[in-house]
Design an enzyme around this catalytic site. Structure first.
Site, PDB file in Angstrom:
ATOM      1  N   SER A  37     -25.210  18.776  26.049  1.00  0.00           N
ATOM      2  CA  SER A  37     -24.345  19.088  27.056  1.00  0.00           C
ATOM      3  C   SER A  37     -22.844  19.787  26.385  1.00  0.00           C
ATOM      4  O   SER A  37     -22.412  20.523  26.970  1.00  0.00           O
ATOM      5  CB  SER A  37     -24.164  17.998  28.070  1.00  0.00           C
ATOM      6  OG  SER A  37     -23.782  16.928  27.244  1.00  0.00           O
ATOM      7  N   GLU A  38     -22.442  19.034  25.506  1.00  0.00           N
ATOM      8  CA  GLU A  38     -21.470  19.350  24.612  1.00  0.00           C
ATOM      9  C   GLU A  38     -21.341  19.197  23.279  1.00  0.00           C
ATOM     10  O   GLU A  38     -21.923  18.246  22.902  1.00  0.00           O
ATOM     11  CB  GLU A  38     -20.063  18.842  25.201  1.00  0.00           C
ATOM     12  CG  GLU A  38     -19.364  19.341  26.170  1.00  0.00           C
ATOM     13  CD  GLU A  38     -19.895  19.048  27.647  1.00  0.00           C
ATOM     14  OE1 GLU A  38     -19.377  19.463  28.711  1.00  0.00           O
ATOM     15  OE2 GLU A  38     -20.622  17.917  27.492  1.00  0.00           O
ATOM     16  N   THR A  39     -21.086  20.029  22.498  1.00  0.00           N
ATOM     17  CA  THR A  39     -20.875  20.138  21.137  1.00  0.00           C
ATOM     18  C   THR A  39     -19.382  20.221  20.608  1.00  0.00           C
ATOM     19  O   THR A  39     -19.021  21.126  21.070  1.00  0.00           O
ATOM     20  CB  THR A  39     -21.556  21.039  20.133  1.00  0.00           C
ATOM     21  OG1 THR A  39     -23.000  20.939  20.372  1.00  0.00           O
ATOM     22  CG2 THR A  39     -21.378  20.861  18.790  1.00  0.00           C
TER      23      THR A  39
ATOM     24  N   HIS B 132     -16.952  12.406  26.714  1.00  0.00           N
ATOM     25  CA  HIS B 132     -18.028  12.003  25.845  1.00  0.00           C
ATOM     26  C   HIS B 132     -18.024  12.316  24.510  1.00  0.00           C
ATOM     27  O   HIS B 132     -18.212  11.887  23.499  1.00  0.00           O
ATOM     28  CB  HIS B 132     -19.517  11.717  26.324  1.00  0.00           C
ATOM     29  CG  HIS B 132     -20.333  12.938  26.203  1.00  0.00           C
ATOM     30  ND1 HIS B 132     -20.106  14.287  27.014  1.00  0.00           N
ATOM     31  CD2 HIS B 132     -21.345  13.486  25.162  1.00  0.00           C
ATOM     32  CE1 HIS B 132     -20.873  15.184  26.380  1.00  0.00           C
ATOM     33  NE2 HIS B 132     -21.626  14.715  25.556  1.00  0.00           N
TER      34      HIS B 132
END
Length: 271
Positions: free
Chosen positions: A43-45, A75
């Protein structure tokens, strides 16, 4: 470059929310970072690099979904701080101050295995329920609000409604918002104060995010006002699930949790 995958808001592997963390030596092209995030498909890097000469921050931090760069991600910030401590880039107990493009300087501190992040509160102002939202979620909506990071905060009847939601992801993706936060008060004796789930409209193409720190920047002021206290425990009731301790301090929110490294390797396709 060193690349880690860290499960954030998790006490054991394969729970919480996984984030990629790329530890850079210097600046990188945003287009390359976006391609790496698309390759990682989390979902995120997060992309972290050390800063020199900045009196307020020691590292720069940027976050990318597979589709866009975002202004705030909880997160992946937790995962980035965990990675810096775990790799020895920052000494244990030393606060980490991240310079971000659109969310100012974010400070993370660690104590007793738990990490705490100092984030801006993002309260949601009352808003009309967008056309098609209730149908997209498959839920009866009690009320809605929208905040500065363009998240819709949607209240529903109870914890069972949040846990049982099965949205039409294609319909959610058409909602005009960064994401949709669905929330309700916790069941009596649940061990947490409220539950939530997060569906990324623009950010994730309608898909669900397992545990969303930035959503709690809206959830903390909402439930603090409802419950009459500033220290709360939220449970994000996704399939992976995760707890976040949230403490409202004026216009800031302290978000706390733990993280676990599940992969530590080398990214060979450099910028």
């Amino acid at each position: 470059m060193r690349m880690l995958v860290v499960d954030a808001f998790a006490s054991r592997p394969f729970t919480g929310n996984p984030a990629g963390v790329c530890l850079l030596d210097g600046p990188a092209d945003p287009g390359w970072m976006q391609r790496v995030a698309a390759e990682m498909r989390h979902s995120e890097t997060a992309f972290v690099r050390p800063l020199e000469g900045d009196p307020e921050a020691g590292h720069e931090l940027r976050w990318f979904t597979p589709f866009i760069e975002v202004a705030l991600c909880g997160h992946a910030t937790l995962a980035s701080a965990h990675a810096l401590y775990a790799t020895g880039a920052v000494a244990p107990g030393e606060p980490i101050r991240f310079r971000t493009l659109r969310s100012g300087v974010l400070t993370v501190t660690g104590a007793g295995g738990e990490l705490s992040m100092d984030f801006p509160a993002q309260p949601a102002a009352p808003a009309e329920v967008p056309d098609g939202l209730a149908e997209a979620l498959g839920l009866d909506v009690l009320g809605a609000g929208r905040n500065a990071q363009d998240d819709l905060l949607v209240e529903v009847a109870d914890e069972a409604a949040v846990r049982g939601a099965a949205p039409d992801t294609a319909a959610v993706a058409r909602i005009d918002a960064r994401g949709v936060i669905v929330t309700a008060a916790a069941d009596p004796g649940a061990g947490h104060d409220f539950v939530s789930r997060f569906f990324g409209a623009k950010a994730l193409g309608g898909e669900e995010d397992p545990v969303t720190g930035s959503a709690h920047c809206a959830l903390a002021p909402f439930w603090a006002a409802r419950l009459g206290r500033d220290s709360l425990v939220g449970y994000q009731a996704s399939e992976r699930g995760g707890h976040i301790r949230a403490t409202l301090r004026g216009d800031r929110v302290i978000l706390s949790g733990t993280a676990v490294t599940v992969l530590d390797g080398t990214l060979t396709a450099g910028p």
